[in-house]
Design a protein around this motif. Structure first.
Motif, PDB file in Angstrom:
ATOM      1  N   ALA A   1       0.833  -1.212   0.000  1.00 58.11           N
ATOM      2  CA  ALA A   1       0.000   0.000   0.000  1.00 58.11           C
ATOM      3  C   ALA A   1       0.863   1.256   0.000  1.00 58.11           C
ATOM      4  O   ALA A   1       0.558   2.235  -0.693  1.00 58.11           O
ATOM      5  CB  ALA A   1      -0.925  -0.012   1.211  1.00 58.11           C
ATOM      6  N   ALA A   2       1.948   1.241   0.780  1.00 57.26           N
ATOM      7  CA  ALA A   2       2.843   2.396   0.805  1.00 57.26           C
ATOM      8  C   ALA A   2       3.526   2.586  -0.544  1.00 57.26           C
ATOM      9  O   ALA A   2       3.663   3.722  -1.033  1.00 57.26           O
ATOM     10  CB  ALA A   2       3.883   2.223   1.909  1.00 57.26           C
ATOM     11  N   LEU A   3       3.950   1.482  -1.166  1.00 53.13           N
ATOM     12  CA  LEU A   3       4.584   1.574  -2.476  1.00 53.13           C
ATOM     13  C   LEU A   3       3.595   2.057  -3.530  1.00 53.13           C
ATOM     14  O   LEU A   3       3.944   2.874  -4.400  1.00 53.13           O
ATOM     15  CB  LEU A   3       5.159   0.212  -2.864  1.00 53.13           C
ATOM     16  N   PHE A   4       2.367   1.576  -3.447  1.00 53.46           N
ATOM     17  CA  PHE A   4       1.334   2.015  -4.392  1.00 53.46           C
ATOM     18  C   PHE A   4       1.067   3.508  -4.228  1.00 53.46           C
ATOM     19  O   PHE A   4       0.984   4.251  -5.219  1.00 53.46           O
ATOM     20  CB  PHE A   4       0.052   1.216  -4.159  1.00 53.46           C
ATOM     21  N   ALA A   5       0.915   3.956  -2.977  1.00 51.69           N
ATOM     22  CA  ALA A   5       0.650   5.373  -2.726  1.00 51.69           C
ATOM     23  C   ALA A   5       1.812   6.250  -3.188  1.00 51.69           C
ATOM     24  O   ALA A   5       1.604   7.316  -3.783  1.00 51.69           O
ATOM     25  CB  ALA A   5       0.369   5.596  -1.237  1.00 51.69           C
ATOM     26  N   GLY A   6       3.047   5.803  -2.919  1.00 49.70           N
ATOM     27  CA  GLY A   6       4.203   6.580  -3.356  1.00 49.70           C
ATOM     28  C   GLY A   6       4.309   6.664  -4.868  1.00 49.70           C
ATOM     29  O   GLY A   6       4.601   7.730  -5.424  1.00 49.70           O
ATOM     30  N   THR A   7       4.067   5.532  -5.543  1.00 50.30           N
ATOM     31  CA  THR A   7       4.122   5.533  -7.008  1.00 50.30           C
ATOM     32  C   THR A   7       3.030   6.409  -7.603  1.00 50.30           C
ATOM     33  O   THR A   7       3.261   7.147  -8.568  1.00 50.30           O
ATOM     34  CB  THR A   7       3.984   4.091  -7.537  1.00 50.30           C
ATOM     35  N   PHE A   8       1.845   6.326  -7.026  1.00 47.38           N
ATOM     36  CA  PHE A   8       0.737   7.158  -7.512  1.00 47.38           C
ATOM     37  C   PHE A   8       1.033   8.640  -7.299  1.00 47.38           C
ATOM     38  O   PHE A   8       0.706   9.484  -8.151  1.00 47.38           O
ATOM     39  CB  PHE A   8      -0.550   6.767  -6.804  1.00 47.38           C
ATOM     40  N   ALA A   9       1.659   8.958  -6.172  1.00 46.12           N
ATOM     41  CA  ALA A   9       2.029  10.354  -5.909  1.00 46.12           C
ATOM     42  C   ALA A   9       3.045  10.848  -6.933  1.00 46.12           C
ATOM     43  O   ALA A   9       2.958  11.989  -7.425  1.00 46.12           O
ATOM     44  CB  ALA A   9       2.585  10.489  -4.494  1.00 46.12           C
ATOM     45  N   VAL A  10       4.023  10.014  -7.281  1.00 45.10           N
ATOM     46  CA  VAL A  10       4.998  10.388  -8.320  1.00 45.10           C
ATOM     47  C   VAL A  10       4.307  10.609  -9.655  1.00 45.10           C
ATOM     48  O   VAL A  10       4.608  11.567 -10.377  1.00 45.10           O
ATOM     49  CB  VAL A  10       6.085   9.297  -8.430  1.00 45.10           C
ATOM     50  N   TYR A  11       3.377   9.727  -9.976  1.00 44.63           N
ATOM     51  CA  TYR A  11       2.625   9.859 -11.229  1.00 44.63           C
ATOM     52  C   TYR A  11       1.894  11.202 -11.279  1.00 44.63           C
ATOM     53  O   TYR A  11       1.946  11.941 -12.280  1.00 44.63           O
ATOM     54  CB  TYR A  11       1.637   8.702 -11.330  1.00 44.63           C
ATOM     55  N   LEU A  12       1.222  11.551 -10.181  1.00 44.68           N
ATOM     56  CA  LEU A  12       0.489  12.821 -10.144  1.00 44.68           C
ATOM     57  C   LEU A  12       1.433  14.020 -10.202  1.00 44.68           C
ATOM     58  O   LEU A  12       1.117  15.037 -10.844  1.00 44.68           O
ATOM     59  CB  LEU A  12      -0.356  12.885  -8.871  1.00 44.68           C
ATOM     60  N   LEU A  13       2.584  13.914  -9.553  1.00 44.48           N
ATOM     61  CA  LEU A  13       3.547  15.022  -9.580  1.00 44.48           C
ATOM     62  C   LEU A  13       4.093  15.238 -10.987  1.00 44.48           C
ATOM     63  O   LEU A  13       4.252  16.393 -11.419  1.00 44.48           O
ATOM     64  CB  LEU A  13       4.692  14.740  -8.608  1.00 44.48           C
ATOM     65  N   VAL A  14       4.393  14.159 -11.691  1.00 49.88           N
ATOM     66  CA  VAL A  14       4.880  14.307 -13.069  1.00 49.88           C
ATOM     67  C   VAL A  14       3.796  14.912 -13.948  1.00 49.88           C
ATOM     68  O   VAL A  14       4.063  15.815 -14.760  1.00 49.88           O
ATOM     69  CB  VAL A  14       5.334  12.940 -13.611  1.00 49.88           C
TER      70      VAL A  14
ATOM     71  N   LEU B   1       1.238  -3.285 -12.102  1.00 56.12           N
ATOM     72  CA  LEU B   1       1.811  -4.467 -11.465  1.00 56.12           C
ATOM     73  C   LEU B   1       1.389  -4.570  -9.995  1.00 56.12           C
ATOM     74  O   LEU B   1       1.086  -5.662  -9.500  1.00 56.12           O
ATOM     75  CB  LEU B   1       3.336  -4.426 -11.561  1.00 56.12           C
ATOM     76  N   LEU B   2       1.370  -3.456  -9.300  1.00 53.99           N
ATOM     77  CA  LEU B   2       0.980  -3.473  -7.891  1.00 53.99           C
ATOM     78  C   LEU B   2      -0.498  -3.799  -7.711  1.00 53.99           C
ATOM     79  O   LEU B   2      -0.910  -4.243  -6.631  1.00 53.99           O
ATOM     80  CB  LEU B   2       1.296  -2.119  -7.244  1.00 53.99           C
ATOM     81  N   SER B   3      -1.295  -3.583  -8.746  1.00 62.17           N
ATOM     82  CA  SER B   3      -2.731  -3.876  -8.669  1.00 62.17           C
ATOM     83  C   SER B   3      -3.053  -5.336  -8.962  1.00 62.17           C
ATOM     84  O   SER B   3      -4.171  -5.782  -8.666  1.00 62.17           O
ATOM     85  CB  SER B   3      -3.497  -2.982  -9.660  1.00 62.17           C
ATOM     86  N   LEU B   4      -2.120  -6.082  -9.530  1.00 63.53           N
ATOM     87  CA  LEU B   4      -2.404  -7.458  -9.944  1.00 63.53           C
ATOM     88  C   LEU B   4      -2.855  -8.357  -8.794  1.00 63.53           C
ATOM     89  O   LEU B   4      -3.813  -9.127  -8.966  1.00 63.53           O
ATOM     90  CB  LEU B   4      -1.173  -8.056 -10.640  1.00 63.53           C
ATOM     91  N   PRO B   5      -2.207  -8.343  -7.618  1.00 69.68           N
ATOM     92  CA  PRO B   5      -2.698  -9.227  -6.545  1.00 69.68           C
ATOM     93  C   PRO B   5      -4.146  -8.966  -6.174  1.00 69.68           C
ATOM     94  O   PRO B   5      -4.864  -9.885  -5.786  1.00 69.68           O
ATOM     95  CB  PRO B   5      -1.750  -8.919  -5.383  1.00 69.68           C
ATOM     96  N   LEU B   6      -4.598  -7.727  -6.287  1.00 70.58           N
ATOM     97  CA  LEU B   6      -5.991  -7.420  -5.971  1.00 70.58           C
ATOM     98  C   LEU B   6      -6.954  -7.988  -7.002  1.00 70.58           C
ATOM     99  O   LEU B   6      -8.135  -8.200  -6.707  1.00 70.58           O
ATOM    100  CB  LEU B   6      -6.186  -5.900  -5.874  1.00 70.58           C
ATOM    101  N   LEU B   7      -6.462  -8.231  -8.215  1.00 70.27           N
ATOM    102  CA  LEU B   7      -7.317  -8.742  -9.287  1.00 70.27           C
ATOM    103  C   LEU B   7      -7.283 -10.262  -9.382  1.00 70.27           C
ATOM    104  O   LEU B   7      -7.975 -10.822 -10.239  1.00 70.27           O
ATOM    105  CB  LEU B   7      -6.877  -8.123 -10.619  1.00 70.27           C
ATOM    106  N   GLU B   8      -6.500 -10.919  -8.557  1.00 70.32           N
ATOM    107  CA  GLU B   8      -6.410 -12.374  -8.615  1.00 70.32           C
ATOM    108  C   GLU B   8      -7.752 -13.082  -8.394  1.00 70.32           C
ATOM    109  O   GLU B   8      -8.042 -14.073  -9.060  1.00 70.32           O
ATOM    110  CB  GLU B   8      -5.382 -12.883  -7.612  1.00 70.32           C
ATOM    111  N   PRO B   9      -8.619 -12.623  -7.466  1.00 73.36           N
ATOM    112  CA  PRO B   9      -9.918 -13.283  -7.330  1.00 73.36           C
ATOM    113  C   PRO B   9     -10.750 -13.225  -8.601  1.00 73.36           C
ATOM    114  O   PRO B   9     -11.436 -14.190  -8.948  1.00 73.36           O
ATOM    115  CB  PRO B   9     -10.590 -12.516  -6.182  1.00 73.36           C
ATOM    116  N   LEU B  10     -10.693 -12.106  -9.320  1.00 71.71           N
ATOM    117  CA  LEU B  10     -11.429 -12.005 -10.573  1.00 71.71           C
ATOM    118  C   LEU B  10     -10.854 -12.951 -11.621  1.00 71.71           C
ATOM    119  O   LEU B  10     -11.595 -13.561 -12.401  1.00 71.71           O
ATOM    120  CB  LEU B  10     -11.390 -10.557 -11.082  1.00 71.71           C
TER     121      LEU B  10
END
Length: 280
Positions: free
Chosen positions: A71-84, A257-266
């Motif tokens: 979750a921390a890695l996802f939030a940090g990556t998303f923050a970088v994406y928004l900053l760029v 890639l970080l979202s893939l584990p959440l999509l495993e049930p689907l």
């Protein structure tokens, strides 16, 4: 009249309800027994929960929790994406960096690298990379007897196309070779350059292969990261992308890639439905 010695010989019987409760108490360290059903293992005994998040008879897939680290890695990556993205939209120093590298013209300063890098950048293109990846995925799916490897890659590429494609359409940024005004971010001009599709596709395609190679996941992750980094830098060298395009492409691919584990049930539900359909 019954004597005291005779009464002591008669065993004391426990009530049936209390005996049933004792039989149903779980034994520590032992997997709960399952009652046989008409077509295989049935549901667990009353009072015992099924630990599996999904199953062939479940209507809705489970949703696994995200660990704090992910979750921390996802939030940090998303923050970088928004900053760029904000840096490009607001025409900040990030755009000045883009133009500095553009005017440097690396392909003219080091022309001997151009033939090699022109070939290497194909590794990040959707068509060639997908063909190579799906060849390995087909082999793995056949070896495992499952469709999961193919479905995971399909879901990842679909998610990548939707997210990156939407940002490309909204920003409409032109590439370095088509820039019209020095110092301008070249936005909303009908281009499809931001974020870098080459870079994001390299992150997702080779990252998914590392994700599925369980025994070699760490080694595969290092190889995938090196490939994605080199593909992004190659596009900057060739002048087909701005530096900020590549930064956003790395972030966008990593978010998928970080979202893939959440999509495993689907993926599990889709795999079960496909197996049922082809088994008829």
């Amino acid at each position: 009249m019954q004597s005291r010695s005779t009464a002591a010989r008669i065993p004391r019987q426990e009530p049936e309800r209390r005996t049933a409760e004792r039989r149903e108490l779980p034994v520590p360290g032992r997997t709960p027994a399952r009652l046989p059903g008409p077509t295989g293992p049935g549901p667990t005994r009353p009072g015992l929960t099924d630990p599996s998040p999904t199953g062939p008879d479940r209507g809705e897939p489970g949703w696994p929790p995200m660990s704090r680290r992910r979750a921390a890695l996802f939030a940090g990556t998303f923050a970088v994406y928004l900053l760029v993205l904000a840096g490009v939209l607001l025409n900040t120093d990030l755009v000045d960096l883009d133009w500095s590298v553009r005017l440097l013209r690396p392909y003219e300063r080091w022309p001997s690298l151009e033939p090699l890098l022109n070939s290497w950048v194909v590794v990040g293109q959707r068509g060639p990379s997908a063909i190579a990846a799906f060849a390995w995925l087909l082999w793995r799916a056949r070896r495992l007897g499952r469709l999961r490897p193919l479905l995971v890659m399909g879901v990842a590429l679909l998610l990548l196309n939707v997210t990156v494609g939407a940002v490309k359409i909204v920003t409409g940024r032109l590439g370095p070779h088509y820039a019209q005004y020095v110092g301008s971010p070249e936005l909303f001009s009908g281009g499809t350059i931001f974020p870098s599709g080459h870079t994001a596709n390299a992150v997702v395609t080779w990252g998914v292969l590392a994700y599925l190679a369980v025994r070699w996941r760490r080694t595969g992750a290092v190889i995938a990261a090196a490939t994605a980094c080199s593909i992004g830098l190659t596009t900057v060298y060739l002048g087909t992308h701005w530096v900020s395009d590549v930064l956003a492409g790395w972030a966008a691919g990593l978010l998928v890639l970080l979202s893939l584990p959440l999509l495993e049930p689907l993926v599990a539900v889709a795999e079960q439905r496909l197996h049922r359909r082809f088994a008829r």
